[in-house]
Design an enzyme around this catalytic site. Sequence first.
Site, PDB file in Angstrom:
ATOM      1  N   CYS A  70       0.809  -1.228   0.000  1.00  0.00           N
ATOM      2  CA  CYS A  70       0.000   0.000   0.000  1.00  0.00           C
ATOM      3  C   CYS A  70       0.844   1.280   0.000  1.00  0.00           C
ATOM      4  O   CYS A  70       0.294   2.377  -0.010  1.00  0.00           O
ATOM      5  CB  CYS A  70      -0.986   0.002   1.163  1.00  0.00           C
ATOM      6  SG  CYS A  70      -2.270  -1.254   0.954  1.00  0.00           S
ATOM      7  N   HIS A 127     -13.225   9.229  -7.574  1.00  0.00           N
ATOM      8  CA  HIS A 127     -12.228   9.334  -8.643  1.00  0.00           C
ATOM      9  C   HIS A 127     -11.153  10.389  -8.346  1.00  0.00           C
ATOM     10  O   HIS A 127     -10.654  11.049  -9.249  1.00  0.00           O
ATOM     11  CB  HIS A 127     -12.897   9.556 -10.003  1.00  0.00           C
ATOM     12  CG  HIS A 127     -13.525   8.300 -10.514  1.00  0.00           C
ATOM     13  ND1 HIS A 127     -14.766   7.885 -10.115  1.00  0.00           N
ATOM     14  CD2 HIS A 127     -13.053   7.355 -11.363  1.00  0.00           C
ATOM     15  CE1 HIS A 127     -15.061   6.746 -10.697  1.00  0.00           C
ATOM     16  NE2 HIS A 127     -14.034   6.390 -11.457  1.00  0.00           N
ATOM     17  N   GLU A 176     -13.160  -0.921   2.564  1.00  0.00           N
ATOM     18  CA  GLU A 176     -12.098  -0.682   1.586  1.00  0.00           C
ATOM     19  C   GLU A 176     -12.035  -1.813   0.557  1.00  0.00           C
ATOM     20  O   GLU A 176     -11.804  -1.577  -0.630  1.00  0.00           O
ATOM     21  CB  GLU A 176     -10.771  -0.569   2.332  1.00  0.00           C
ATOM     22  CG  GLU A 176      -9.593  -0.220   1.477  1.00  0.00           C
ATOM     23  CD  GLU A 176      -8.338  -0.016   2.299  1.00  0.00           C
ATOM     24  OE1 GLU A 176      -8.170   1.079   2.868  1.00  0.00           O
ATOM     25  OE2 GLU A 176      -7.521  -0.955   2.382  1.00  0.00           O
TER      26      GLU A 176
END
Length: 150
Positions: A25, A75, A136
């Site tokens: 990550c 986005h 998530e």
Amino acid sequence: MSNIRITKQFSFETGHALYGYDGKCKNVHGHSYKLSVTVIGTPITDTSNVKYGMVIDFTDLKKIVKEEIVDLFDHATVFNKNTPHVELAKELKDRGHHIILVDYQPTSENMVIDFAKKISDRLPKDIVLHSLKLQETETSFAEWYAADNM
């Protein structure tokens, strides 16, 4: 009259990177987030009120969450402004990308804390944010409960 909890669910796509993290990550990547927003209140008892029987109109709750969270984060790519990622953020922004700089590591845990404040600040005074669940991935999520934060 009884207190009632109502929940509205939202989804949005957001990218992020965790600076200094020791796993995958640390790389820029994205998630299809699912956000469940639960508020608590008493249904309106005034029969002359067009919202009679509702704690809060789902449309009103949707407006708040869309304006504060979904429309902003969908986005977008989120970076901690206190890291070298700010250089990458500037480059991406200069190329027309939607970038959000926050003052925290953009983990689900920290995002849900941020979201709780933003949503709470916009709710009518007689409605209380009860909980948030920010999913998530299919199997990973963070939860925020008002009772845990008093």
